[in-house]
Write a protein that holds these residues in place. Structure first.
Motif, PDB file in Angstrom:
ATOM      1  N   LEU A  68     104.450  94.940  71.022  1.00 29.49           N
ATOM      2  CA  LEU A  68     104.112  93.668  70.392  1.00 29.49           C
ATOM      3  C   LEU A  68     104.952  92.570  71.029  1.00 29.49           C
ATOM      4  O   LEU A  68     106.125  92.773  71.325  1.00 29.49           O
ATOM      5  CB  LEU A  68     104.434  93.671  68.898  1.00 29.49           C
ATOM      6  CG  LEU A  68     104.019  94.834  68.010  1.00 29.49           C
ATOM      7  CD1 LEU A  68     104.546  94.593  66.590  1.00 29.49           C
ATOM      8  CD2 LEU A  68     102.508  94.971  67.994  1.00 29.49           C
ATOM      9  N   THR A  69     104.375  91.404  71.204  1.00 30.07           N
ATOM     10  CA  THR A  69     105.179  90.261  71.620  1.00 30.07           C
ATOM     11  C   THR A  69     104.490  88.975  71.207  1.00 30.07           C
ATOM     12  O   THR A  69     103.266  88.904  71.161  1.00 30.07           O
ATOM     13  CB  THR A  69     105.435  90.255  73.148  1.00 30.07           C
ATOM     14  OG1 THR A  69     106.442  89.308  73.456  1.00 30.07           O
ATOM     15  CG2 THR A  69     104.180  89.922  73.933  1.00 30.07           C
ATOM     16  N   ILE A  70     105.306  87.978  70.862  1.00 32.76           N
ATOM     17  CA  ILE A  70     104.785  86.650  70.570  1.00 32.76           C
ATOM     18  C   ILE A  70     104.762  85.866  71.872  1.00 32.76           C
ATOM     19  O   ILE A  70     105.775  85.750  72.562  1.00 32.76           O
ATOM     20  CB  ILE A  70     105.657  85.923  69.529  1.00 32.76           C
ATOM     21  CG1 ILE A  70     105.786  86.770  68.253  1.00 32.76           C
ATOM     22  CG2 ILE A  70     105.066  84.554  69.206  1.00 32.76           C
ATOM     23  CD1 ILE A  70     104.495  87.013  67.520  1.00 32.76           C
ATOM     24  N   GLY A  71     103.592  85.329  72.236  1.00 35.87           N
ATOM     25  CA  GLY A  71     103.444  84.636  73.502  1.00 35.87           C
ATOM     26  C   GLY A  71     103.904  83.195  73.453  1.00 35.87           C
ATOM     27  O   GLY A  71     104.234  82.669  72.378  1.00 35.87           O
ATOM     28  N   PRO A  72     103.931  82.525  74.594  1.00 36.49           N
ATOM     29  CA  PRO A  72     104.295  81.098  74.651  1.00 36.49           C
ATOM     30  C   PRO A  72     103.384  80.227  73.799  1.00 36.49           C
ATOM     31  O   PRO A  72     103.780  79.135  73.387  1.00 36.49           O
ATOM     32  CB  PRO A  72     104.150  80.756  76.138  1.00 36.49           C
ATOM     33  CG  PRO A  72     104.273  82.062  76.849  1.00 36.49           C
ATOM     34  CD  PRO A  72     103.664  83.073  75.936  1.00 36.49           C
ATOM     35  N   ASP A  73     102.168  80.691  73.541  1.00 40.99           N
ATOM     36  CA  ASP A  73     101.222  79.953  72.705  1.00 40.99           C
ATOM     37  C   ASP A  73     101.385  80.284  71.233  1.00 40.99           C
ATOM     38  O   ASP A  73     100.577  79.866  70.396  1.00 40.99           O
ATOM     39  CB  ASP A  73      99.791  80.243  73.148  1.00 40.99           C
ATOM     40  CG  ASP A  73      99.439  81.728  73.091  1.00 40.99           C
ATOM     41  OD1 ASP A  73     100.311  82.549  72.701  1.00 40.99           O
ATOM     42  OD2 ASP A  73      98.294  82.089  73.445  1.00 40.99           O
ATOM     43  N   ASN A  74     102.418  81.080  70.902  1.00 37.80           N
ATOM     44  CA  ASN A  74     102.715  81.510  69.522  1.00 37.80           C
ATOM     45  C   ASN A  74     101.684  82.467  68.953  1.00 37.80           C
ATOM     46  O   ASN A  74     101.676  82.716  67.736  1.00 37.80           O
ATOM     47  CB  ASN A  74     102.889  80.303  68.586  1.00 37.80           C
ATOM     48  CG  ASN A  74     104.125  79.502  68.915  1.00 37.80           C
ATOM     49  OD1 ASN A  74     105.177  80.060  69.208  1.00 37.80           O
ATOM     50  ND2 ASN A  74     104.008  78.178  68.881  1.00 37.80           N
ATOM     51  N   ASN A  75     100.833  83.018  69.797  1.00 35.90           N
ATOM     52  CA  ASN A  75      99.922  84.061  69.356  1.00 35.90           C
ATOM     53  C   ASN A  75     100.544  85.434  69.608  1.00 35.90           C
ATOM     54  O   ASN A  75     101.527  85.569  70.341  1.00 35.90           O
ATOM     55  CB  ASN A  75      98.573  83.935  70.062  1.00 35.90           C
ATOM     56  CG  ASN A  75      97.796  82.739  69.566  1.00 35.90           C
ATOM     57  OD1 ASN A  75      97.756  82.466  68.368  1.00 35.90           O
ATOM     58  ND2 ASN A  75      97.183  81.995  70.476  1.00 35.90           N
ATOM     59  N   LEU A  76      99.966  86.444  68.996  1.00 35.50           N
ATOM     60  CA  LEU A  76     100.490  87.801  69.068  1.00 35.50           C
ATOM     61  C   LEU A  76      99.696  88.620  70.080  1.00 35.50           C
ATOM     62  O   LEU A  76      98.463  88.666  70.027  1.00 35.50           O
ATOM     63  CB  LEU A  76     100.401  88.462  67.686  1.00 35.50           C
ATOM     64  CG  LEU A  76     100.825  89.925  67.589  1.00 35.50           C
ATOM     65  CD1 LEU A  76     102.328  90.068  67.845  1.00 35.50           C
ATOM     66  CD2 LEU A  76     100.474  90.500  66.209  1.00 35.50           C
ATOM     67  N   TYR A  77     100.425  89.287  70.978  1.00 37.35           N
ATOM     68  CA  TYR A  77      99.811  90.131  71.999  1.00 37.35           C
ATOM     69  C   TYR A  77     100.235  91.575  71.737  1.00 37.35           C
ATOM     70  O   TYR A  77     101.412  91.854  71.487  1.00 37.35           O
ATOM     71  CB  TYR A  77     100.250  89.683  73.386  1.00 37.35           C
ATOM     72  CG  TYR A  77      99.741  88.302  73.732  1.00 37.35           C
ATOM     73  CD1 TYR A  77      98.655  88.142  74.588  1.00 37.35           C
ATOM     74  CD2 TYR A  77     100.328  87.162  73.185  1.00 37.35           C
ATOM     75  CE1 TYR A  77      98.176  86.870  74.887  1.00 37.35           C
ATOM     76  CE2 TYR A  77      99.850  85.897  73.488  1.00 37.35           C
ATOM     77  CZ  TYR A  77      98.770  85.752  74.331  1.00 37.35           C
ATOM     78  OH  TYR A  77      98.292  84.501  74.624  1.00 37.35           O
ATOM     79  N   VAL A  78      99.255  92.480  71.806  1.00 30.57           N
ATOM     80  CA  VAL A  78      99.488  93.859  71.392  1.00 30.57           C
ATOM     81  C   VAL A  78      98.930  94.835  72.419  1.00 30.57           C
ATOM     82  O   VAL A  78      97.778  94.691  72.858  1.00 30.57           O
ATOM     83  CB  VAL A  78      98.827  94.149  70.021  1.00 30.57           C
ATOM     84  CG1 VAL A  78      99.169  95.563  69.551  1.00 30.57           C
ATOM     85  CG2 VAL A  78      99.258  93.127  68.980  1.00 30.57           C
ATOM     86  N   SER A  79      99.741  95.826  72.769  1.00 27.46           N
ATOM     87  CA  SER A  79      99.269  96.910  73.635  1.00 27.46           C
ATOM     88  C   SER A  79      98.453  97.893  72.802  1.00 27.46           C
ATOM     89  O   SER A  79      98.910  98.374  71.764  1.00 27.46           O
ATOM     90  CB  SER A  79     100.450  97.646  74.266  1.00 27.46           C
ATOM     91  OG  SER A  79     101.170  96.815  75.132  1.00 27.46           O
ATOM     92  N   SER A  80      97.259  98.178  73.276  1.00 32.70           N
ATOM     93  CA  SER A  80      96.380  99.160  72.644  1.00 32.70           C
ATOM     94  C   SER A  80      96.342 100.367  73.574  1.00 32.70           C
ATOM     95  O   SER A  80      95.506 100.464  74.470  1.00 32.70           O
ATOM     96  CB  SER A  80      94.991  98.544  72.457  1.00 32.70           C
ATOM     97  OG  SER A  80      94.103  99.433  71.807  1.00 32.70           O
ATOM     98  N   ILE A  81      97.272 101.285  73.349  1.00 29.71           N
ATOM     99  CA  ILE A  81      97.553 102.319  74.346  1.00 29.71           C
ATOM    100  C   ILE A  81      96.419 103.317  74.523  1.00 29.71           C
ATOM    101  O   ILE A  81      96.198 103.830  75.627  1.00 29.71           O
ATOM    102  CB  ILE A  81      98.879 103.050  74.004  1.00 29.71           C
ATOM    103  CG1 ILE A  81      99.357 103.885  75.202  1.00 29.71           C
ATOM    104  CG2 ILE A  81      98.727 103.897  72.757  1.00 29.71           C
ATOM    105  CD1 ILE A  81     100.755 104.445  75.025  1.00 29.71           C
ATOM    106  N   LEU A  82      95.670 103.581  73.469  1.00 30.77           N
ATOM    107  CA  LEU A  82      94.666 104.639  73.545  1.00 30.77           C
ATOM    108  C   LEU A  82      93.362 104.195  74.195  1.00 30.77           C
ATOM    109  O   LEU A  82      92.519 105.036  74.517  1.00 30.77           O
ATOM    110  CB  LEU A  82      94.401 105.215  72.152  1.00 30.77           C
ATOM    111  CG  LEU A  82      95.600 105.903  71.494  1.00 30.77           C
ATOM    112  CD1 LEU A  82      95.211 106.484  70.145  1.00 30.77           C
ATOM    113  CD2 LEU A  82      96.163 107.003  72.406  1.00 30.77           C
ATOM    114  N   ASN A  83      93.168 102.895  74.382  1.00 28.94           N
ATOM    115  CA  ASN A  83      91.995 102.458  75.151  1.00 28.94           C
ATOM    116  C   ASN A  83      92.384 101.562  76.319  1.00 28.94           C
ATOM    117  O   ASN A  83      91.529 100.926  76.943  1.00 28.94           O
ATOM    118  CB  ASN A  83      90.947 101.778  74.254  1.00 28.94           C
ATOM    119  CG  ASN A  83      91.477 100.552  73.542  1.00 28.94           C
ATOM    120  OD1 ASN A  83      92.487  99.985  73.938  1.00 28.94           O
ATOM    121  ND2 ASN A  83      90.789 100.139  72.481  1.00 28.94           N
TER     122      ASN A  83
END
Length: 338
Positions: A68-83
């Motif tokens: 998980l990480t909060i981006g420069p745009d303040n949105n949330l980015y998430v790794s979806s490892i199984l796909n």
């Protein structure tokens, strides 16, 4: 003139009363990836109480919640490892925005962790040992593949897990199956050195640099947190001893806004809190299963994420009452002097 003076006094008081009635209080929150039910849960940053399913199960195709990480745009980015994809969600509501990096883009296979670099681009570990042991770079605004920033097995990289940029703007990556923390040039991705080495079969996972400039490493198998000098890589100490507070399968240490250290335990399915200066166990901040937590993974802190009405209704009523009372008194004085 007397009525004008009354308005000057009463209207600000009425405004103050109404502010007391409706003024919101913004609380920060901690987001926890719930690996086994493909969601992200939100908890109060101060109490650890469950707030809500910030990202509902499977939203946008999320499958196997990891980094998980909060981006420069303040949105949330998430790794979806199984796909093999990276999903983007609204940083305030948790609503799905888009698949930021499509499955397999640039050879992405089993993305574990992700971080935005000093250049504003997104760096992702690709850990499928059969095809990739690399760090891939994507445009931080569009998600378009840029390049393989750290080529497969560069510097002996095997099963890359955690990654973090240091104050020197270089990239640090945990090579889980070789028990090393490797350092790469932050501009070119060229291998620099083996920055630090853990005990055999520790399987270092998530990394974070503390306010003291030192590097903290979660060791997934040995169930502890190591601390290394952030400039030299020299081992300082085992900051959190094995199993402290019931720690089991630590994923990534992360410092909260209060300076304390929070660590999720995948196997213990909880989030533990430790003193950020001494490493002493404080408490089980989020107990196993709270709010439906199932497979506690990566953490992220947000600011002003929940808006809760302030419990100031009584003060508002009193203030409004005082205004109305003052109105009656002034009206009586007006009648007496007219």
């Amino acid at each position: 003139m007397r009525f004008f003076n009354f308005c000057q006094i009463s209207l600000p008081l009425i405004g103050f009363a109404l502010l007391g009635w409706i003024a919101p209080r913004a609380n920060a929150a901690v987001l926890v990836g719930s690996f086994n039910n493909n969601s992200i849960l939100r908890y109060d940053e101060k109490t650890g109480e469950f707030i809500d399913d910030f990202v509902s199960s499977g939203s946008g195709g999320l499958k196997g919640t990891t980094g998980l990480t909060i981006g420069p745009d303040n949105n949330l980015y998430v790794s979806s490892i199984l796909n093999g994809s990276i999903q983007r969600y609204d940083g305030k509501t948790g609503n799905f925005i888009s698949t930021f990096v499509p499955s397999g883009s640039g050879g992405l296979d089993a993305p574990e962790n992700l971080v935005f670099g000093p250049d504003g681009n997104l760096y992702v570990t690709s850990i499928n040992s059969r095809t990739s042991n690399s760090v891939l770079r994507y445009n931080g605004q569009t998600g378009a593949f840029i390049d393989t920033f750290v080529p497969s097995s560069s510097g002996g990289l095997t099963s890359p897990f955690g990654l973090s940029f240091g104050s020197d703007n270089n990239l640090y990556v945990s090579s889980s199956l070789t028990d090393n923390i490797l350092r790469y040039n932050g501009q070119t991705g060229a291998f620099i050195d083996t920055f630090a080495t853990e005990a055999k079969s520790s399987e270092p996972a998530g990394l974070t640099f503390g306010a003291d400039g030192n590097l903290y490493v979660a060791n997934f198998v040995s169930n502890n947190i190591s601390r290394f000098n952030g400039k030299t890589g020299a081992f300082i100490d085992t900051f959190i001893p094995a199993g402290s507070g019931g720690l089991n399968g630590p994923v990534k240490p992360i410092f909260g806004n209060n300076g304390n250290l929070y660590v999720s335990g995948l196997n213990s399915n909880n989030v533990l809190r430790y003193d950020g200066k001494t490493g002493a166990f404080i408490d089980t901040f989020i107990p196993a299963g709270r709010g439906g937590l199932n497979g506690a993974g990566f953490l992220a802190f947000t600011e002003d994420s929940t808006v809760i009405p302030e419990p100031r209704m009584g003060l508002a009523v009193l203030a409004l009452g005082a205004v109305l009372g003052a109105s009656k008194v002034l009206r009586r004085k007006q009648k007496a002097t007219s």
